[in-house]
Design an enzyme around this catalytic site. Structure first.
Site, PDB file in Angstrom:
ATOM      1  N   HIS A   1      15.261  39.517  23.684  1.00 15.03           N
ATOM      2  CA  HIS A   1      14.723  40.871  23.898  1.00 15.03           C
ATOM      3  C   HIS A   1      13.352  41.056  23.267  1.00 15.03           C
ATOM      4  CE1 HIS A   1      18.316  42.871  25.635  1.00 15.03           C
ATOM      5  NE2 HIS A   1      18.883  41.781  25.140  1.00 15.03           N
TER       6      HIS A   1
ATOM      7  N   ASP B   1       5.561  44.056  21.111  1.00 18.58           N
ATOM      8  CA  ASP B   1       6.890  44.526  21.514  1.00 18.58           C
ATOM      9  C   ASP B   1       7.408  43.658  22.650  1.00 18.58           C
ATOM     10  OD1 ASP B   1       9.091  46.252  21.481  1.00 18.58           O
ATOM     11  OD2 ASP B   1       7.826  48.039  21.365  1.00 18.58           O
TER      12      ASP B   1
END
Ligand code: ADQ
Length: 454
Positions: free
Chosen positions: A156, A363
């Site tokens: 992720h 991110d």
């Protein structure tokens, strides 16, 4: 049809997964969390020692099997190696990383404990889908125990540039462990390229079209970006905008534009830099000063890690300094809340906000960017300002893309967003909404499980 077994560090309490506050993994995996699926992982509770066997509960046809973590294991595996070492290195912020060989030993032991507790629950045809950086070694432990099922892994968070990954003392061992999977999924093609680069530079393995042959097995490295259910999020945002608390929020703005930030309180999210950019905006664009109110909602996170506590102090200080310098009798430039707001409330606030400010330093994806777009009113949409270092940026080129380290550039983008004409806002929104709908949570699950079953 084969059963899907999802393995993640945290398994939510089943009572919460259908509630309005559910976030993170439960939202991204909604499509896969259907009747018959087994979800295995940590309960979120600590005990004297880590459980040897899982405790199972069936809820809405889904089996939740969890183990507790021993207090010492929690510290070394979770706070230590996962969040003190892997998290900063994978986000390419080595200055925040600490390495302790003892923590790494425990990380491997806990990954082994996950595998041991999962083994008796497995059936021969199960498709196993493991999630994220805390569990890089579970598949290798399962293989060592003779498991030959298809095993997939999804990362992720970003995968760092090879030269940075090599900073990790166990870099080679971690890569070898990852190659026990059949499928490895990444958020963006950059992450996959970094991983393939690390395989080449550290293990000398060539990758043809993302397929790696290692110890007579083939490992496919794929890009399957995570998304949200845009239409149901839009519906939630529309409903909440009619509610009384949303009306109170609008009244308190007194006609000013709302700019919103919603993040976990994490140094990767770039909050100090964002506050600095806002301060620069107030300095350099005095004509906009009383026209905007910035609301930052930051959910406390990993507070046992020292760096997260100092971040909180830093932000309190910056908030006081901005408000002290620029507030007026009837205007507070920055409203800063450290709490987790209900998901439906966040959706409503996005819709009211004229600007969504999403500026992580790095991110994996960033779902806030997608949620902000999904929540907009098509007749009068707001503007998304997005860091080019969020995975989401590669699929959202119509956002105002910024470098979050460049406070002047972000200040300029805020000014641009405030003055952007309606037709341009609509054109950008329409293009972005189409992309958010297409790269959805459902598509993510379908694509990944499709690869896994192939
Ligand atoms: P996170 O780092 O947690 O996830 P993100 O993708 O932004 O980051 O997801 C956060 C979720 O929590 C969003 O649904 C957001 O609305 C919610 N949230 C955040 N702060 C909140 C608050 N104060 N109150 C209420 N809700 C809040 C990791 C990776 C990301 C990747 C996801 C999914 O770091 O890069 O996008 O996994 O793969």
């Amino acid at each position: 049809m084969a059963r899907l077994v999802i393995v993640s560090n945290r398994v939510p309490d089943p009572a919460e997964t259908s509630g309005p506050r559910a976030g993170g993994l439960a939202v991204g995996l909604a499509e896969a969390l259907t009747s018959g699926t087994l979800w295995f992982g940590w309960s979120g509770k600590t005990a004297e020692t880590t459980s040897m066997t899982a405790n199972s509960v069936v809820h809405n046809g889904l089996t939740y099997a969890t183990i507790d973590l021993g207090e010492a294991d929690y510290k070394a595996y979770y706070l230590g190696f996962s969040n003190g070492t892997l998290w900063p290195i994978f986000h390419m912020m080595p200055g925040h990383a600490v390495f302790d060989r003892g923590d790494y030993v425990v990380y491997r032991e806990v990954n082994q404990a996950f595998a041991n507790a999962l083994l008796p629950l497995l059936e021969p045809d199960d498709l196993i889908w493991i999630h994220d950086y805390q569990l890089l070694g579970v598949a290798a432990a399962l293989r060592a125990a003779g498991v030959s099922n298809r095993i997939g892994f999804f990362l992720h968070i970003p995968f760092p540039a090879p030269a940075l990954f090599e900073v990790l003392p166990p870099a080679k061992a971690l890569l070898e462990a990852m190659l026990a999977h059949d499928i490895i999924g990444f958020q963006t093609s950059y992450d996959r390229a970094h991983f393939l680069g690390a395989l080449s530079s550290i293990l000398g393995l060539p990758a043809n079209d993302g397929v790696v042959t290692y110890r007579n097995r083939q490992v496919s490295c794929v890009v399957t970006p995570i998304g949200i259910d845009a239409d149901s999020f839009a519906q939630m945002a529309t409903n909440i905008a009619r509610r009384i608390d949303a009306r109170r929020m609008i009244e308190s703005l007194a006609g000013r534009a709302l700019m919103i930030g919603v993040d976990r309180l994490d140094y990767t999210k770039g909050l100090p830099e964002r506050f600095d950019a806002y301060r620069r905006f107030l300095q350099h664009y005095p004509e906009h000063r009383r026209q905007v109110s910035f609301l930052q909602i930051a959910a406390p996170s990993r507070e046992e890690v020292e760096r997260y506590r100092t971040l909180r102090e830093e932000l309190n200080h910056k908030t006081g300094s901005i408000n002290g310098a620029y507030s007026d009798f009837d205007w507070v430039p920055l409203r800063y809340m450290t709490r987790t707001a209900p998901r439906s409330m966040v959706a409503g606030l996005y819709r009211i906000a004229r600007i969504g400010l999403v500026t992580p330093l790095r991110d994996g994806m960033n779902l806030v960017a997608k949620e902000y777009i999904a929540a907009q009113n098509p007749a009068d949409p707001g503007v998304l300002i997005l860091s080019r270092f969020a995975g989401a940026a590669s699929g959202m080129p119509e956002a105002l893309l910024v470098n979050p380290f460049d406070v002047d550039g972000v200040a300029e983008a805020i000014s641009l967003a405030l003055t952007m004409p309606l037709d341009e806002r609509q054109a950008r929104y329409t293009a972005l909404m189409a992309r958010v709908r297409e790269v959805s949570a459902a598509a993510y699950c379908r694509e990944f499980t499709g690869w896994l079953a192939a």
